[in-house]
Design a protein around this motif. Structure first.
Motif, PDB file in Angstrom:
ATOM      1  N   PRO A  98       0.814  -1.231   0.000  1.00  0.00           N
ATOM      2  CA  PRO A  98       0.000   0.000   0.000  1.00  0.00           C
ATOM      3  C   PRO A  98       0.840   1.270   0.000  1.00  0.00           C
ATOM      4  CG  PRO A  98      -0.861  -1.560   1.587  1.00  0.00           C
ATOM      5  CD  PRO A  98       0.446  -2.105   1.095  1.00  0.00           C
ATOM      6  N   VAL A  99       1.988   1.244   0.646  1.00  0.00           N
ATOM      7  CA  VAL A  99       2.866   2.417   0.667  1.00  0.00           C
ATOM      8  C   VAL A  99       3.424   2.666  -0.714  1.00  0.00           C
ATOM      9  CG1 VAL A  99       5.009   3.346   1.592  1.00  0.00           C
ATOM     10  CG2 VAL A  99       3.432   2.110   3.082  1.00  0.00           C
ATOM     11  N   VAL A 100       3.861   1.621  -1.393  1.00  0.00           N
ATOM     12  CA  VAL A 100       4.397   1.756  -2.749  1.00  0.00           C
ATOM     13  C   VAL A 100       3.301   2.215  -3.693  1.00  0.00           C
ATOM     14  CG1 VAL A 100       5.396   0.489  -4.685  1.00  0.00           C
ATOM     15  CG2 VAL A 100       6.222   0.075  -2.373  1.00  0.00           C
ATOM     16  N   ALA A 101       2.126   1.646  -3.578  1.00  0.00           N
ATOM     17  CA  ALA A 101       1.023   2.025  -4.460  1.00  0.00           C
ATOM     18  C   ALA A 101       0.621   3.484  -4.260  1.00  0.00           C
ATOM     19  CB  ALA A 101      -0.165   1.115  -4.216  1.00  0.00           C
ATOM     20  N   ALA A 102       0.730   3.973  -3.067  1.00  0.00           N
ATOM     21  CA  ALA A 102       0.332   5.353  -2.789  1.00  0.00           C
ATOM     22  C   ALA A 102       1.354   6.359  -3.302  1.00  0.00           C
ATOM     23  CB  ALA A 102       0.129   5.540  -1.291  1.00  0.00           C
ATOM     24  N   THR A 103       2.588   5.930  -3.543  1.00  0.00           N
ATOM     25  CA  THR A 103       3.627   6.872  -3.943  1.00  0.00           C
ATOM     26  C   THR A 103       4.005   6.775  -5.413  1.00  0.00           C
ATOM     27  OG1 THR A 103       5.371   5.330  -3.319  1.00  0.00           O
ATOM     28  CG2 THR A 103       4.627   6.898  -1.634  1.00  0.00           C
ATOM     29  N   HIS A 104       3.363   5.902  -6.183  1.00  0.00           N
ATOM     30  CA  HIS A 104       3.749   5.791  -7.587  1.00  0.00           C
ATOM     31  C   HIS A 104       3.155   6.941  -8.392  1.00  0.00           C
ATOM     32  CE1 HIS A 104      -0.245   4.308  -8.495  1.00  0.00           C
ATOM     33  NE2 HIS A 104       0.072   4.266  -9.772  1.00  0.00           N
ATOM     34  N   PRO A 105       3.874   7.391  -9.408  1.00  0.00           N
ATOM     35  CA  PRO A 105       3.373   8.507 -10.209  1.00  0.00           C
ATOM     36  C   PRO A 105       2.258   8.049 -11.151  1.00  0.00           C
ATOM     37  CG  PRO A 105       5.413   7.698 -11.114  1.00  0.00           C
ATOM     38  CD  PRO A 105       5.184   6.951  -9.830  1.00  0.00           C
ATOM     39  N   ALA A 106       1.518   8.994 -11.654  1.00  0.00           N
ATOM     40  CA  ALA A 106       0.473   8.675 -12.623  1.00  0.00           C
ATOM     41  C   ALA A 106       1.112   8.164 -13.911  1.00  0.00           C
ATOM     42  CB  ALA A 106      -0.350   9.917 -12.905  1.00  0.00           C
ATOM     43  N   ALA A 107       0.392   7.332 -14.616  1.00  0.00           N
ATOM     44  CA  ALA A 107       0.899   6.775 -15.865  1.00  0.00           C
ATOM     45  C   ALA A 107       1.008   7.874 -16.922  1.00  0.00           C
ATOM     46  CB  ALA A 107      -0.019   5.671 -16.353  1.00  0.00           C
ATOM     47  N   VAL A 108       2.015   7.750 -17.757  1.00  0.00           N
ATOM     48  CA  VAL A 108       2.184   8.654 -18.888  1.00  0.00           C
ATOM     49  C   VAL A 108       1.750   7.879 -20.122  1.00  0.00           C
ATOM     50  CG1 VAL A 108       3.814   9.980 -20.264  1.00  0.00           C
ATOM     51  CG2 VAL A 108       4.099   9.848 -17.793  1.00  0.00           C
ATOM     52  N   GLN A 109       0.730   8.355 -20.801  1.00  0.00           N
ATOM     53  CA  GLN A 109       0.214   7.645 -21.966  1.00  0.00           C
ATOM     54  C   GLN A 109       0.540   8.391 -23.247  1.00  0.00           C
ATOM     55  OE1 GLN A 109      -3.947   6.963 -21.359  1.00  0.00           O
ATOM     56  NE2 GLN A 109      -3.604   5.579 -19.669  1.00  0.00           N
ATOM     57  N   ASP A 110       0.977   7.638 -24.250  1.00  0.00           N
ATOM     58  CA  ASP A 110       1.234   8.160 -25.599  1.00  0.00           C
ATOM     59  C   ASP A 110       2.270   9.277 -25.644  1.00  0.00           C
ATOM     60  OD1 ASP A 110      -0.668   6.376 -26.614  1.00  0.00           O
ATOM     61  OD2 ASP A 110      -2.291   7.804 -26.313  1.00  0.00           O
ATOM     62  N   ASP A 111       3.243   9.236 -24.747  1.00  0.00           N
ATOM     63  CA  ASP A 111       4.314  10.236 -24.748  1.00  0.00           C
ATOM     64  C   ASP A 111       5.601   9.574 -24.260  1.00  0.00           C
ATOM     65  OD1 ASP A 111       5.838  12.503 -24.820  1.00  0.00           O
ATOM     66  OD2 ASP A 111       4.529  13.685 -23.516  1.00  0.00           O
ATOM     67  N   TYR A 112       6.206   8.765 -25.138  1.00  0.00           N
ATOM     68  CA  TYR A 112       7.399   8.006 -24.759  1.00  0.00           C
ATOM     69  C   TYR A 112       8.549   8.905 -24.320  1.00  0.00           C
ATOM     70  CZ  TYR A 112      11.386   4.892 -25.009  1.00  0.00           C
ATOM     71  OH  TYR A 112      12.518   4.192 -24.712  1.00  0.00           O
ATOM     72  N   PRO A 113       8.865   9.983 -25.035  1.00  0.00           N
ATOM     73  CA  PRO A 113       9.981  10.835 -24.589  1.00  0.00           C
ATOM     74  C   PRO A 113       9.771  11.384 -23.172  1.00  0.00           C
ATOM     75  CG  PRO A 113       9.406  11.373 -26.842  1.00  0.00           C
ATOM     76  CD  PRO A 113       8.348  10.440 -26.336  1.00  0.00           C
ATOM     77  N   ARG A 114       8.557  11.795 -22.860  1.00  0.00           N
ATOM     78  CA  ARG A 114       8.273  12.313 -21.517  1.00  0.00           C
ATOM     79  C   ARG A 114       8.409  11.217 -20.465  1.00  0.00           C
ATOM     80  NH1 ARG A 114       2.484  13.651 -19.356  1.00  0.00           N
ATOM     81  NH2 ARG A 114       2.998  13.772 -17.169  1.00  0.00           N
ATOM     82  N   ALA A 115       7.868  10.039 -20.772  1.00  0.00           N
ATOM     83  CA  ALA A 115       7.957   8.923 -19.830  1.00  0.00           C
ATOM     84  C   ALA A 115       9.413   8.545 -19.579  1.00  0.00           C
ATOM     85  CB  ALA A 115       7.179   7.725 -20.360  1.00  0.00           C
ATOM     86  N   LEU A 116      10.203   8.517 -20.641  1.00  0.00           N
ATOM     87  CA  LEU A 116      11.615   8.177 -20.516  1.00  0.00           C
ATOM     88  C   LEU A 116      12.363   9.218 -19.685  1.00  0.00           C
ATOM     89  CD1 LEU A 116      13.810   6.178 -21.331  1.00  0.00           C
ATOM     90  CD2 LEU A 116      14.174   7.551 -23.380  1.00  0.00           C
ATOM     91  N   SER A 117      12.086  10.483 -19.925  1.00  0.00           N
ATOM     92  CA  SER A 117      12.790  11.524 -19.165  1.00  0.00           C
ATOM     93  C   SER A 117      12.381  11.496 -17.689  1.00  0.00           C
ATOM     94  CB  SER A 117      12.547  12.904 -19.770  1.00  0.00           C
ATOM     95  OG  SER A 117      11.213  13.284 -19.619  1.00  0.00           O
TER      96      SER A 117
END
Length: 51
Positions: A15-34
């Protein structure tokens, strides 16, 4: 006993890990990678096809 301790640790840590994960980045590979590089975490790429 070790298996029980490991199971309890995971049960309380998830639950601690799930609460601290960032939102998913969809359809933007360069942004997700950075973002992954900036945080020092691996990049998970989830792909699927409707066929």
């Amino acid at each position: 006993m070790r298996a029980l301790a490991a199971a309890l640790l995971l049960a309380f840590a998830l639950p601690v890990v799930a609460a601290t994960h960032p939102a998913a980045v969809q359809d933007d590979y360069p942004r997700a990678l950075s973002e992954a590089r900036a945080r020092g975490v691996p990049l998970l790429v989830d792909v699927w096809a409707p066929w």
